[in-house]
Each structure stands twice: as C-alpha cells, then as structure tokens.
Design a protein around this motif. Structure first.
Motif, PDB file in Angstrom:
ATOM      1  N   LYS A  11       0.810  -1.216   0.000  1.00 18.43           N
ATOM      2  CA  LYS A  11       0.000   0.000   0.000  1.00 18.43           C
ATOM      3  C   LYS A  11       0.844   1.267   0.000  1.00 18.43           C
ATOM      4  O   LYS A  11       0.330   2.359  -0.231  1.00 18.43           O
ATOM      5  CB  LYS A  11      -0.926  -0.011   1.229  1.00 18.43           C
ATOM      6  CG  LYS A  11      -2.099   0.955   1.150  1.00 18.43           C
ATOM      7  CD  LYS A  11      -3.043   0.740   2.320  1.00 18.43           C
ATOM      8  CE  LYS A  11      -4.208   1.713   2.269  1.00 18.43           C
ATOM      9  NZ  LYS A  11      -5.138   1.538   3.400  1.00 18.43           N
ATOM     10  N   LYS A  12       2.147   1.163   0.206  1.00 19.76           N
ATOM     11  CA  LYS A  12       2.977   2.352   0.370  1.00 19.76           C
ATOM     12  C   LYS A  12       3.172   3.198  -0.895  1.00 19.76           C
ATOM     13  O   LYS A  12       3.307   4.412  -0.707  1.00 19.76           O
ATOM     14  CB  LYS A  12       4.324   1.962   0.964  1.00 19.76           C
ATOM     15  CG  LYS A  12       4.253   1.417   2.377  1.00 19.76           C
ATOM     16  CD  LYS A  12       3.543   2.353   3.358  1.00 19.76           C
ATOM     17  CE  LYS A  12       2.067   2.098   3.588  1.00 19.76           C
ATOM     18  NZ  LYS A  12       1.418   3.101   4.443  1.00 19.76           N
ATOM     19  N   PRO A  13       3.245   2.790  -2.125  1.00 19.19           N
ATOM     20  CA  PRO A  13       3.371   1.398  -2.561  1.00 19.19           C
ATOM     21  C   PRO A  13       4.840   0.971  -2.667  1.00 19.19           C
ATOM     22  O   PRO A  13       5.658   1.687  -3.223  1.00 19.19           O
ATOM     23  CB  PRO A  13       2.736   1.430  -3.953  1.00 19.19           C
ATOM     24  CG  PRO A  13       2.991   2.803  -4.469  1.00 19.19           C
ATOM     25  CD  PRO A  13       3.016   3.710  -3.255  1.00 19.19           C
ATOM     26  N   MET A  14       5.123  -0.211  -2.111  1.00 18.79           N
ATOM     27  CA  MET A  14       6.427  -0.849  -2.263  1.00 18.79           C
ATOM     28  C   MET A  14       6.166  -2.269  -2.744  1.00 18.79           C
ATOM     29  O   MET A  14       5.658  -3.099  -1.981  1.00 18.79           O
ATOM     30  CB  MET A  14       7.195  -0.844  -0.947  1.00 18.79           C
ATOM     31  CG  MET A  14       7.588   0.537  -0.440  1.00 18.79           C
ATOM     32  SD  MET A  14       8.830   1.390  -1.439  1.00 18.79           S
ATOM     33  CE  MET A  14      10.344   0.698  -0.765  1.00 18.79           C
ATOM     34  N   PHE A  15       6.456  -2.546  -3.994  1.00 20.04           N
ATOM     35  CA  PHE A  15       6.150  -3.851  -4.597  1.00 20.04           C
ATOM     36  C   PHE A  15       7.348  -4.791  -4.619  1.00 20.04           C
ATOM     37  O   PHE A  15       7.179  -6.003  -4.817  1.00 20.04           O
ATOM     38  CB  PHE A  15       5.629  -3.663  -6.027  1.00 20.04           C
ATOM     39  CG  PHE A  15       4.163  -3.267  -6.098  1.00 20.04           C
ATOM     40  CD1 PHE A  15       3.467  -2.835  -4.975  1.00 20.04           C
ATOM     41  CD2 PHE A  15       3.483  -3.340  -7.299  1.00 20.04           C
ATOM     42  CE1 PHE A  15       2.130  -2.487  -5.045  1.00 20.04           C
ATOM     43  CE2 PHE A  15       2.131  -2.993  -7.375  1.00 20.04           C
ATOM     44  CZ  PHE A  15       1.450  -2.566  -6.252  1.00 20.04           C
ATOM     45  N   HIS A  16       8.546  -4.254  -4.449  1.00 18.31           N
ATOM     46  CA  HIS A  16       9.757  -5.075  -4.457  1.00 18.31           C
ATOM     47  C   HIS A  16      10.440  -5.021  -3.102  1.00 18.31           C
ATOM     48  O   HIS A  16      11.667  -5.088  -3.001  1.00 18.31           O
ATOM     49  CB  HIS A  16      10.720  -4.597  -5.553  1.00 18.31           C
ATOM     50  CG  HIS A  16      10.265  -4.905  -6.940  1.00 18.31           C
ATOM     51  ND1 HIS A  16      11.044  -5.604  -7.841  1.00 18.31           N
ATOM     52  CD2 HIS A  16       9.103  -4.631  -7.581  1.00 18.31           C
ATOM     53  CE1 HIS A  16      10.379  -5.721  -8.983  1.00 18.31           C
ATOM     54  NE2 HIS A  16       9.201  -5.132  -8.846  1.00 18.31           N
ATOM     55  N   PHE A  17       9.659  -4.919  -2.055  1.00 21.94           N
ATOM     56  CA  PHE A  17      10.183  -4.750  -0.699  1.00 21.94           C
ATOM     57  C   PHE A  17       9.348  -5.601   0.254  1.00 21.94           C
ATOM     58  O   PHE A  17       8.217  -5.274   0.583  1.00 21.94           O
ATOM     59  CB  PHE A  17      10.091  -3.268  -0.304  1.00 21.94           C
ATOM     60  CG  PHE A  17      10.844  -2.899   0.949  1.00 21.94           C
ATOM     61  CD1 PHE A  17      12.106  -2.329   0.865  1.00 21.94           C
ATOM     62  CD2 PHE A  17      10.295  -3.096   2.203  1.00 21.94           C
ATOM     63  CE1 PHE A  17      12.795  -1.963   2.013  1.00 21.94           C
ATOM     64  CE2 PHE A  17      10.969  -2.754   3.347  1.00 21.94           C
ATOM     65  CZ  PHE A  17      12.229  -2.182   3.255  1.00 21.94           C
ATOM     66  N   LEU A  18       9.913  -6.748   0.646  1.00 24.04           N
ATOM     67  CA  LEU A  18       9.248  -7.649   1.586  1.00 24.04           C
ATOM     68  C   LEU A  18       7.778  -7.897   1.246  1.00 24.04           C
ATOM     69  O   LEU A  18       6.875  -7.614   2.045  1.00 24.04           O
ATOM     70  CB  LEU A  18       9.360  -7.111   3.018  1.00 24.04           C
ATOM     71  CG  LEU A  18      10.747  -6.785   3.539  1.00 24.04           C
ATOM     72  CD1 LEU A  18      10.672  -6.274   4.974  1.00 24.04           C
ATOM     73  CD2 LEU A  18      11.669  -8.004   3.471  1.00 24.04           C
TER      74      LEU A  18
END
Length: 341
Positions: free
Chosen positions: A63-70
């Motif tokens: 949702k952060k969006p962080m798609f390549h992070f954990l």
C-alpha cells in the motif's frame, strides 16, 4: 512535544537554517518553517511534532506502494501533521496542511520512538513506514525511531516527495532501507504552481538516495491535463531508466480531492499509455495503481516474462509471491531486483 531539531545550523546573521529539506528555510526567532512544524524558539530550531503521531495504521507494504520490498508483509505506518509542500491534490491534506490552516496548531497523540518500535514488533510487522505526511519535516523523530527499529531487526521505509537534502540522506542512509519517492511531474512550472516546490531538488534527491544504496521505488500520480502528456511521461521514464532500469515505477490514478475537485478522474487508458511509454524506455518494472487491473499490478520476470508475483483485490489484499528469499525467479533463475528478506 517540542524537541531540538538538530538538523539545523545557526547563521552569522542570527537566523537559523533548517537543513532537513531543500526549502532551506532561514528563520528568525519565533518563525515557522514552510512545513509548519519546525520553529525557532530561544535561538534553537525545534521540532514541534516530535513524539506526536497524527496517523497510525498497520498496512500491507504494497500500500505504500512498495512492490519489491518484503512482499506480503505488514508495515507499521506512522505520520504527523505538517508538510513542506502544498500540493493542491493532496490526499492527506487534513493532516499535512493542518498547522498552516489552523494558525500553527499542532495535534497528535503521544507516541515516542520506543513505543512505535514495540507496537510494530507486537503486531508482527517487518518494517516501519514514515508516511501520510512528508517524513523529512519530522526528520529527528523518524531518525530516532528508525535507529531503534534496526536494533530490533525491523526495516524502515520513507514515503516521500523527495525534498531531502544530501546531509539528511547521508544521516538516514544507514537506517532507511527503502524509499518510495514521488516524481509528481517533469515540469518545474507544475511543481511551483501546484506543489509549492521545484523539480530539480527532487531529481537530485532520487539520484543521491540511489547512489547511497537505498532501495528506491518511484510514484507518479497522473492528473488529466496537468502532467499526463506523452512528453512529460516520457521525460520521467527516461530519467528513471538512465538512473536504473530496475527501479519500479508506480503510475497512479488521480481522484478529485482538496483544491482540485474540478479535475476529472484519470482514465485507465492514460495509465496504460504511460505503462507502454515506460516499457519503450526500457523500464523493467511498471505498475498501475488506484484502479483494479491485476495484469498491470503484478510482477513479471524481466528475463522469461512469467508472472512471479500476483496482486489482486484492494492494494495488498491478495498477493502471491513465487520468488524465493533472494528474489529468484522459479522459472528461469533470474534474480529480480528488490529487498526480499
């Protein structure tokens, strides 16, 4: 709560220079920074929101969006009031612009760094995100929290508009593992008129944070008639590609809000046009957001083109990650770029 804003410098003129962000406010006694939460008191710059949380949530990291992070993990999200930007389309204007619109009033509940870290651990979060408003304006609060978080094995994420100074990034780099940075436009005029900022410092911050080894993902909110021309979109895509083609680029749909209620929602066709331009410029990982489009929210291996992370439903609701802990594709062995463990 008031706390020394130590990322500052006393000038020969008697003013105090705030060194947190590129606004570089030079303040006399009693004056507030553009952010509304940093003020000179008794000759010292003080952070007025230290330990005062205005927004706290547990979110999917997507949702952060962080798609390549954990992927598929929970992130403890925290923000305060105040912001160094004045974006007319701000989705969190109720907290970001609060001090400016309420005669410098500060609100928030007491939540010191140690308590944030304990709450993150207790709620089985793998990371803490400094988000909702601009985290660099409450730098000292984020710094102390991030340092404690690392001691407990948690990672840290800055969700930011990218106005950090080099000095701030140097201090943050040992403790901030990931940043989602907005590139809101590729037009300096857009930044001046709509955001109360400038483009160049943002681009410099992106480059410097990447140079320091922080994992970077970029977000661009596409606003009809404002920043959605092919020329602007391609300018951003080229900038990212020249820096690193493996930086994920999130293309987000605008919804009318705050001072831009008269602007239409972003059509899906605009996001898909931008997606194609990003591909043409050689970006490996491009995503669309604020719409329901599983095919363009999922991750594909750049080598064999197989889908390796499925995303569907509301952001972070349904995520299936087929990569191993090193980010290796199960089909061809390619190591996808990111922070996977």
């Amino acid at each position: 709560m008031s706390h020394i804003a130590w990322l500052s410098k006393k000038l020969d003129s008697g003013k105090v220079l705030c060194q947190a962000c590129a606004q570089a406010c030079k303040l006399d006694e009693g004056e507030y920074g553009i952010c509304g939460v940093r003020r000179v008191e008794d000759g010292e710059l003080r952070l007025l929101v230290y330990g005062l949380a205005a927004a706290v949530n547990i979110d999917p990291v997507e949702k952060k969006p962080m798609f390549h992070f954990l992927p598929k993990t929970r992130v403890f999200s925290i923000g305060t009031v105040g912001c160094n930007f004045s974006c007319k389309f701000c989705q969190n204007y109720d907290i970001s612009q609060y001090p400016k619109e309420h005669e410098h009033k500060i609100v928030g509940r007491e939540f010191p760094p140690q308590s944030i870290v304990e709450a993150a651990v207790d709620n089985v979060c793998k990371s803490i995100a400094y988000t909702y408003n601009e985290p660099i304006v409450f730098f000292e609060y984020t710094y102390d929290t991030a340092k404690l978080a690392h001691e407990r094995g948690l990672k840290n994420i800055y969700v930011t508009s990218g106005y950090e100074t080099r000095k701030a990034i140097d201090l943050l780099a040992p403790y901030i593992d990931g940043m989602n940075i907005d590139i809101k436009s590729f037009s300096d005029e857009f930044y001046k008129e709509i955001c109360g900022a400038r483009l160049k410092p943002v681009l410099e911050a992106v480059k410097y944070a990447h140079e320091k080894g922080i994992w970077i993902e970029i977000t661009t909110l596409l606003i009809p008639g404002k920043n959605d021309s092919d020329e602007e979109i391609r300018g951003i895509a080229k900038f990212i590609a020249e820096l690193d083609t493996s930086i994920p680029w999130h293309l987000s749909a605008f919804h009318p809000t705050y001072k831009m209620l008269d602007v239409a929602r972003t059509p899906e066709s605009t996001l898909l046009r931008a997606y194609k331009i990003g591909q043409e410029e050689g970006l490996k990982y491009i995503y669309v957001g604020n719409i329901d489009n599983e095919d363009h929210e999922s991750t594909y291996c750049p080598n064999c083109k197989n889908r390796v992370i499925d995303r569907s439903g509301n952001i972070g609701q349904f995520v299936t990650n087929d990569l191993d802990e090193e980010g290796r594709c199960p089909h061809c062995g390619y190591m996808l770029e990111g922070v996977w463990s």
